[in-house]
Design a protein around this motif. Structure first.
Motif, mmCIF file in Angstrom:
data_model
loop_
_atom_site.group_PDB
_atom_site.id
_atom_site.type_symbol
_atom_site.label_atom_id
_atom_site.label_comp_id
_atom_site.label_asym_id
_atom_site.label_seq_id
_atom_site.Cartn_x
_atom_site.Cartn_y
_atom_site.Cartn_z
ATOM 1 N N GLN A 60 0.802 -1.221 0.000
ATOM 2 C CA GLN A 60 0.000 0.000 0.000
ATOM 3 C C GLN A 60 0.843 1.283 0.000
ATOM 4 N N PRO A 61 1.981 1.328 0.690
ATOM 5 C CA PRO A 61 2.778 2.552 0.648
ATOM 6 C C PRO A 61 3.270 2.910 -0.757
ATOM 7 N N VAL A 62 3.308 1.937 -1.649
ATOM 8 C CA VAL A 62 3.719 2.200 -3.039
ATOM 9 C C VAL A 62 2.489 2.232 -3.941
ATOM 10 N N SER A 63 1.826 1.097 -4.085
ATOM 11 C CA SER A 63 0.598 1.009 -4.877
ATOM 12 C C SER A 63 -0.001 -0.375 -4.665
ATOM 13 N N ALA A 64 -1.287 -0.443 -4.336
ATOM 14 C CA ALA A 64 -1.883 -1.738 -4.007
ATOM 15 C C ALA A 64 -3.325 -1.824 -4.473
ATOM 16 N N ALA A 65 -3.567 -1.499 -5.729
ATOM 17 C CA ALA A 65 -4.913 -1.647 -6.287
ATOM 18 C C ALA A 65 -5.138 -3.083 -6.745
ATOM 19 N N PHE A 66 -4.203 -3.607 -7.539
ATOM 20 C CA PHE A 66 -4.263 -4.964 -8.090
ATOM 21 C C PHE A 66 -5.548 -5.194 -8.893
ATOM 22 N N ARG A 147 -9.933 6.373 6.795
ATOM 23 C CA ARG A 147 -9.522 5.116 7.431
ATOM 24 C C ARG A 147 -8.640 4.291 6.489
ATOM 25 N N VAL A 148 -7.611 4.901 5.970
ATOM 26 C CA VAL A 148 -6.736 4.226 5.009
ATOM 27 C C VAL A 148 -6.112 2.967 5.610
ATOM 28 N N ASP A 149 -5.767 3.022 6.894
ATOM 29 C CA ASP A 149 -5.124 1.867 7.530
ATOM 30 C C ASP A 149 -6.035 0.647 7.622
ATOM 31 N N SER A 150 -7.326 0.859 7.451
ATOM 32 C CA SER A 150 -8.263 -0.260 7.567
ATOM 33 C C SER A 150 -8.574 -0.917 6.229
ATOM 34 N N VAL A 151 -8.072 -0.351 5.135
ATOM 35 C CA VAL A 151 -8.435 -0.841 3.800
ATOM 36 C C VAL A 151 -8.070 -2.307 3.614
ATOM 37 N N ALA A 152 -6.878 -2.703 4.036
ATOM 38 C CA ALA A 152 -6.434 -4.090 3.832
ATOM 39 C C ALA A 152 -7.399 -5.080 4.463
ATOM 40 N N PRO A 217 -18.938 12.896 -0.857
ATOM 41 C CA PRO A 217 -18.642 13.900 -1.888
ATOM 42 C C PRO A 217 -17.309 14.598 -1.702
ATOM 43 N N SER A 218 -16.757 14.593 -0.502
ATOM 44 C CA SER A 218 -15.495 15.289 -0.263
ATOM 45 C C SER A 218 -14.362 14.302 -0.092
ATOM 46 N N ASP A 219 -13.154 14.759 -0.450
ATOM 47 C CA ASP A 219 -11.946 13.950 -0.338
ATOM 48 C C ASP A 219 -11.144 14.474 0.847
ATOM 49 N N PRO A 220 -10.819 13.595 1.821
ATOM 50 C CA PRO A 220 -10.104 14.063 3.005
ATOM 51 C C PRO A 220 -8.633 14.373 2.779
ATOM 52 N N ARG A 221 -8.106 14.155 1.575
ATOM 53 C CA ARG A 221 -6.698 14.442 1.327
ATOM 54 C C ARG A 221 -6.410 15.925 1.513
ATOM 55 N N PRO A 222 -5.228 16.271 2.026
ATOM 56 C CA PRO A 222 -4.854 17.682 2.083
ATOM 57 C C PRO A 222 -4.878 18.289 0.689
ATOM 58 N N THR A 223 -5.320 19.514 0.588
ATOM 59 C CA THR A 223 -5.459 20.132 -0.736
ATOM 60 C C THR A 223 -4.134 20.311 -1.452
ATOM 61 N N ASP A 224 -3.019 20.323 -0.691
ATOM 62 C CA ASP A 224 -1.715 20.498 -1.326
ATOM 63 C C ASP A 224 -1.005 19.181 -1.583
ATOM 64 N N ALA A 225 -1.692 18.062 -1.341
ATOM 65 C CA ALA A 225 -1.080 16.742 -1.586
ATOM 66 C C ALA A 225 -1.215 16.376 -3.047
ATOM 67 N N PRO A 226 -0.085 16.106 -3.743
ATOM 68 C CA PRO A 226 -0.155 15.712 -5.142
ATOM 69 C C PRO A 226 -0.979 14.442 -5.308
ATOM 70 N N ALA A 227 -1.911 14.439 -6.251
ATOM 71 C CA ALA A 227 -2.801 13.292 -6.422
ATOM 72 C C ALA A 227 -2.038 12.029 -6.747
ATOM 73 N N GLU A 228 -0.941 12.185 -7.522
ATOM 74 C CA GLU A 228 -0.238 10.982 -7.949
ATOM 75 C C GLU A 228 0.514 10.313 -6.807
ATOM 76 N N GLU A 229 0.629 10.984 -5.659
ATOM 77 C CA GLU A 229 1.327 10.378 -4.539
ATOM 78 C C GLU A 229 0.376 9.626 -3.611
ATOM 79 N N VAL A 230 -0.913 9.687 -3.913
ATOM 80 C CA VAL A 230 -1.898 9.011 -3.074
ATOM 81 C C VAL A 230 -2.138 7.621 -3.649
ATOM 82 N N HIS A 232 -3.728 3.612 -2.762
ATOM 83 C CA HIS A 232 -4.459 2.753 -1.829
ATOM 84 C C HIS A 232 -4.897 1.499 -2.535
ATOM 85 N N GLY A 233 -5.441 0.534 -1.725
ATOM 86 C CA GLY A 233 -5.882 -0.736 -2.277
ATOM 87 C C GLY A 233 -7.113 -0.588 -3.067
#
Length: 233
Positions: A60-66, A147-152, A217-230, A232-233
């Motif tokens: 997940q820290p890299v990419s875990a969609a699969f 709850r990103v930590d709960s995705v797995a 409807p809203s995304d909890p990501r910080p507004t200054d966080a680059p989308a490509e760095e987010v 998740h599974g």
């Protein structure tokens, strides 16, 4: 190595292990419990759910969609560029086929054997819509709820349950669907059955996206966080 290259490697390796677990546990189940299909499904579902938890936690820290459906929705939501999405989907497809070949070889079967198990009909097609819709809601709903930590654990639990409550045994993944046509085993899906399964999975993804935007409807990501760095599974 660039970030996109690292993501592609993670998606290829993760999808390969996922497919190897799906097919390999299916083969093992039929050998250990040859006369009990219900027990075979239980063994297959436990192994698949467990490996999903492990793989997502590790990658997940890299990419875990699969899963191409998840990756395409990430693109629609602006979490990936078009180029990145295409690269990751290609990596998932290649990884899936590689996982199927490795699973076949581990159990001393032909490296490639086209599946003969027909899976289709309105019931199973609806099952794939439901399975994919639920999976997408579980993933992105968990992320948008912070709850990103709960995705797995959510994904592993959902897929293990989906084996039982959906008529299609909850494949819910085009890369896994395509890969399973290369193994004529318990988890195999005949080539003729693949197109409708993939279409229903894409439909489930579209429906889930619409519902997700209503519920979250809203995304909890910080507004200054680059989308490509987010990721998740």
């Amino acid at each position: 190595m660039t970030l996109l290259a690292r993501k592609a490697v993670a998606e290829l390796v993760g999808t390969a292990f996922l497919v190897a677990a799906v097919i390999g546990s299916g083969v093992m189940a039929t050998r250990l419990s040859p006369d009990d299909v219900g027990l075979q499904l239980l063994q297959n579902s436990i192994a698949t759910g467990a490996v999903l938890v492990a793989l997502i936690l590790a990658l997940q820290p890299v990419s875990a969609a699969f899963n191409p459906v998840v990756t395409l929705i990430e693109r629609v939501l602006g979490l990936l560029t078009t180029r990145a999405a295409l690269v990751l989907v290609a990596a998932q497809l290649v990884g899936g086929v590689l996982g199927a070949v490795v699973a076949n070889l581990m159990f001393e079967l032909d490296a490639v054997s086209f599946a003969t198990t027909e899976r289709g009909g309105t019931g199973q097609w609806l099952g794939e819509v439901v399975a994919t819709l639920g999976l997408v809601l579980v993933i992105f709903g968990s992320v948008r709820a912070g709850r990103v930590d709960s995705v797995a654990f959510a994904v592993g639990g959902y897929i293990a349950a989906g084996y039982w409550f959906t008529s299609s045994t909850s494949v819910a993944n085009p890369a896994v669907t395509v890969a399973r046509l290369f193994s004529d085993t318990f988890a195999g899906i005949s080539p003729a059955s693949v197109p409708m399964f993939v279409l229903m999975q894409l439909l489930g993804g579209v429906l889930a996206l619409g519902l997700l935007l209503v519920l979250h409807p809203s995304d909890p990501r910080p507004t200054d966080a680059p989308a490509e760095e987010v990721s998740h599974g």
